[in-house]
Enzyme design. Structure first.
Site, PDB file in Angstrom:
ATOM      1  N   HIS A 120      -0.695   1.658  38.248  1.00 15.31           N
ATOM      2  CA  HIS A 120      -0.686   2.915  37.486  1.00 15.31           C
ATOM      3  C   HIS A 120      -1.132   2.750  35.948  1.00 15.31           C
ATOM      4  CE1 HIS A 120      -0.149   6.995  36.444  1.00 15.31           C
ATOM      5  NE2 HIS A 120       0.829   6.725  35.561  1.00 15.31           N
ATOM      6  N   ASN A 165     -13.766   9.137  32.811  1.00 11.69           N
ATOM      7  CA  ASN A 165     -13.336   9.696  31.497  1.00 11.69           C
ATOM      8  C   ASN A 165     -11.967   9.105  31.345  1.00 11.69           C
ATOM      9  OD1 ASN A 165     -15.250  11.776  31.378  1.00 11.69           O
ATOM     10  ND2 ASN A 165     -14.281  13.113  33.082  1.00 11.69           N
ATOM     11  N   GLN A 180     -14.899   8.566  38.459  1.00 10.13           N
ATOM     12  CA  GLN A 180     -15.334   9.606  39.633  1.00 10.13           C
ATOM     13  C   GLN A 180     -16.724   9.154  40.001  1.00 10.13           C
ATOM     14  OE1 GLN A 180     -14.189  13.766  39.059  1.00 10.13           O
ATOM     15  NE2 GLN A 180     -13.122  13.289  37.229  1.00 10.13           N
TER      16      GLN A 180
HETATM   17  O1  LIG Z   1     -12.410  15.845  37.020  1.00  8.75           O
HETATM   18  P1  LIG Z   1     -11.254  16.022  36.094  1.00  8.75           P
HETATM   19  O2  LIG Z   1     -10.995  14.633  35.978  1.00  8.75           O
HETATM   20  O3  LIG Z   1     -10.141  16.686  36.634  1.00  8.75           O
HETATM   21  O4  LIG Z   1     -11.737  16.564  35.081  1.00  8.75           O
HETATM   22  C1  LIG Z   1     -12.479  16.215  33.823  1.00  8.75           C
HETATM   23  O5  LIG Z   1     -13.870  15.509  34.277  1.00  8.75           O
HETATM   24  C2  LIG Z   1     -14.844  16.802  34.687  1.00  8.75           C
HETATM   25  C3  LIG Z   1     -16.010  15.862  34.825  1.00  8.75           C
HETATM   26  O6  LIG Z   1     -16.778  15.403  33.723  1.00  8.75           O
HETATM   27  C4  LIG Z   1     -14.952  17.729  33.546  1.00  8.75           C
HETATM   28  O7  LIG Z   1     -15.716  18.825  34.232  1.00  8.75           O
HETATM   29  C5  LIG Z   1     -13.502  18.389  33.218  1.00  8.75           C
HETATM   30  O8  LIG Z   1     -13.560  19.255  32.152  1.00  8.75           O
HETATM   31  C6  LIG Z   1     -12.650  17.155  32.692  1.00  8.75           C
HETATM   32  O9  LIG Z   1     -11.360  17.773  32.431  1.00  8.75           O
END
Ligand SMILES: O=P(O)(O)O[C@H]1O[C@H](CO)[C@@H](O)[C@H](O)[C@H]1O
Ligand SMILES: O=P(O)(O)O[C@H]1O[C@H](CO)[C@@H](O)[C@H](O)[C@H]1O
Lengths: 362, 362
Positions: A120, A165, A180
């Site tokens: 984690h 991200n 992702q």
């Molecule tokens: O998918 P998550 O991590 O919940 O969300 C994050 O990444 C996404 C993809 O860039 C964005 O659209 C969201 O605004 C952001 O908070």
């Protein structure tokens, strides 16, 4: 007779990948900052968090449980932005104002979460090279599998956008190391722009835009941050984010699945070195959004021949662990503006240790 | 046999102003949020702050003092992104890789700060209509003066970008009500894109893109938020930010200086109503970046004939006073993605009071 000084005088640089400009105002870095402060990174997270929906063995929003995974782990996003099945969108016909001005397309696809490690509290720069190489392998497997499902099962998969991200400043809501992958039946805008630019450049000069760019940056050296046998890291000439970088393969590789074992290891290694430098810059867990640009799944013809593997890193921090750059009013309405030159950013990144993470030195 | 439901199924909408797409995934609004929280607005600021460099009589970074101004006050930005004079940039000649890939232009210009009111603790929705009308007058004067200086004194002014960053979430570092105006000798990327789109549309259909758009939205009504004699406010079909809006003039007005007295008052009035709705949405001082898109200074021919006065509002909040939308990984690398439809956002904004600000009701 004063001469033009790129570190002092305002200029615009052209981004040949997206056909847009960035305004560079290096003297503006001197202005004081009284605005929003970012949360500095905390290093006291546990290796296992019973409340984290990404940790091994824990239950997710969907109700299913994660396995006791040992390195990487891929699962479908419980809040997917696109789904595999939905009703057909019936096209609205006729030459009405509405049809002229409101173009719309249905988008199916699939979204995945990729846990980089069961631990984690790790981040990419802190991971072992072997484990990071497993992440690249996971990207490869995902790319190949989705391409195959599109080919053989007619799944609506055309482009796979792999990204991460990192940090709350970049909208990440769980610090468990993960990225992702969103797979769409459409080519996303940014990719479409790049493919158009690659084609335009090749039509004009007969060569590959990014191939020429690598050659040029290896000669110039002023924007070069890292180099190994197969990849370079540069602050692109047209960088928008303060410490934006691009990882580019030295030879033409259309997509991640085509990396051989050496290239795979060298990609993992240069990602590790770059992110160690990033963390060392402001001695914080450096936030960013990063991702891979590559050939569409099952690409043929131009889309395949013009694609050149590269990764963009967009980190928001400007001056310290808590002061970021805001791309707001002028940037949204006019054009992006930056406060230091690409060469200045590269010089600072180049000077930093890429082997030892600052936390190891404490 | 299920039919396609825009409030439930993923689709892409096309932005004809910028020639790009946005991914709409309305079902994603249901996902939980564990990420960054924005600071809620504080309403305890004093009417005069001795430490604010924008308050009347105070001293600025440059050393000069503000006058005891009574409504609006314009002064040159002490940390200007572009300057009136700098050495000439000598063009690099020859067909080298560097010249193919690193295009650069010198940019001169001027940057201004526009205080909307002497009162430190006001915001646009809280200002009197007369005082807000003075702000529009200040924009007009600035536009006319700069156009004149370009014409008569050869000043390097081609485009005037008027904008406001409101709130710390949008990079604003001083809550004193103020906007900015950056005047450049280049047409910024976003404006260049719009001018190209206006021309393309006119070549194709013989009419004005935004003229047709206003007509269509007035018929459709589903995205309409406000309307008066001279302007409409809509959530554009292709909105990216959750509650993004556009103010568009009903008739063709190329630039702010051409507004007659009635139009000027009606613009001030619709800005006030829109920002009251914004504040009422989450009962907070609603952050945004907003600005005017209009004809270049001293425009002639197509650039003049195709320009159509409009304003964009880009507010980041998504679900509450503290939860914003992050346009990050997929958005930066692929294409913008939103979590509610334009029609859903318009319905919510339409339902809100546009006359009485929530603080007046407390
Ligand atoms: O998918 P998550 O991590 O919940 O969300 C994050 O990444 C996404 C993809 O860039 C964005 O659209 C969201 O605004 C952001 O908070
Ligand atoms: O000029 P300010 O208010 O100091 O700065 C703000 O607006 C500028 C113009 O949009 C941005 O470039 C800055 O990043 C932002 O912090």
């Amino acid at each position: 007779n004063e001469t033009f000084d790129f570190t002092d005088h305002s200029h615009r640089r052209y981004n040949p990948l997206t056909d847009s400009w960035v305004l560079v105002s290096p003297h503006r870095a001197k202005r004081p900052w009284l605005g929003q402060q970012e949360a500095p990174s905390k290093n006291d997270a546990p290796e296992y968090d019973p409340k984290c929906y990404l940790c091994p063995n824990n239950t997710r929003a969907s109700g299913s449980s994660n396995p006791a995974y040992a390195n990487t782990y891929i699962f479908p996003n419980d809040f997917a932005a696109v789904k595999l099945e939905q009703p057909k969108l019936v096209e609205s016909k006729g030459d009405t104002l509405k049809n002229r001005l409101c173009k719309v397309e249905s988008v199916r696809g699939n979204c995945f979460v990729i846990c980089f490690s069961p631990k984690h509290n790790l981040t990419i720069p802190q991971m072992k090279l072997e484990d990071l190489t497993q992440v690249v392998s996971a990207w490869q497997t995902l790319y190949s599998n989705l391409a195959k499902e599109a080919r053989e099962e007619g799944k609506p998969y055309k482009y796979l956008q792999i990204f991460e991200n990192k940090g709350t400043a970049m909208g990440c809501s769980n610090l468990h190391p993960h990225g992702q992958a969103w797979c769409l039946e459409a080519i996303p805008t940014e990719i479409a722009k790049e493919l158009k630019s690659f084609k335009k450049y090749k039509d004009q000069y007969g060569t590959d835009l990014l191939g020429d760019y690598v050659k040029m940056e290896l000669e110039e050296k002023s924007r070069l941050v890292l180099e190994n046998e197969d990849f370079i890291v540069v602050v692109p000439y047209w960088a928008v984010w303060p410490f934006e970088t691009m990882i580019v393969s030295k030879s033409k590789i259309p997509s991640v699945d085509k990396l051989n074992d050496r290239e795979k290891k060298n990609l993992a290694s240069i990602i590790k070195e770059l992110t160690i430098k990033y963390d060392n810059l402001f001695e914080t867990s450096f936030p960013y959004s990063m991702g891979i640009h590559q050939a569409p799944l099952n690409a043929e013809g131009e889309a395949l021949n013009d694609s050149w593997f590269h990764m963009h890193f967009y980190p928001p921090l400007l001056r310290s662990a808590t002061v970021r750059k805001f791309l707001v009013g002028f940037e949204l309405l006019g054009e992006p503006q930056r406060d230091l030159t690409a060469e200045q950013a590269a010089t600072r990144l180049r000077a930093l240790d890429s082997k030892v993470h600052y936390l190891e030195k404490l």
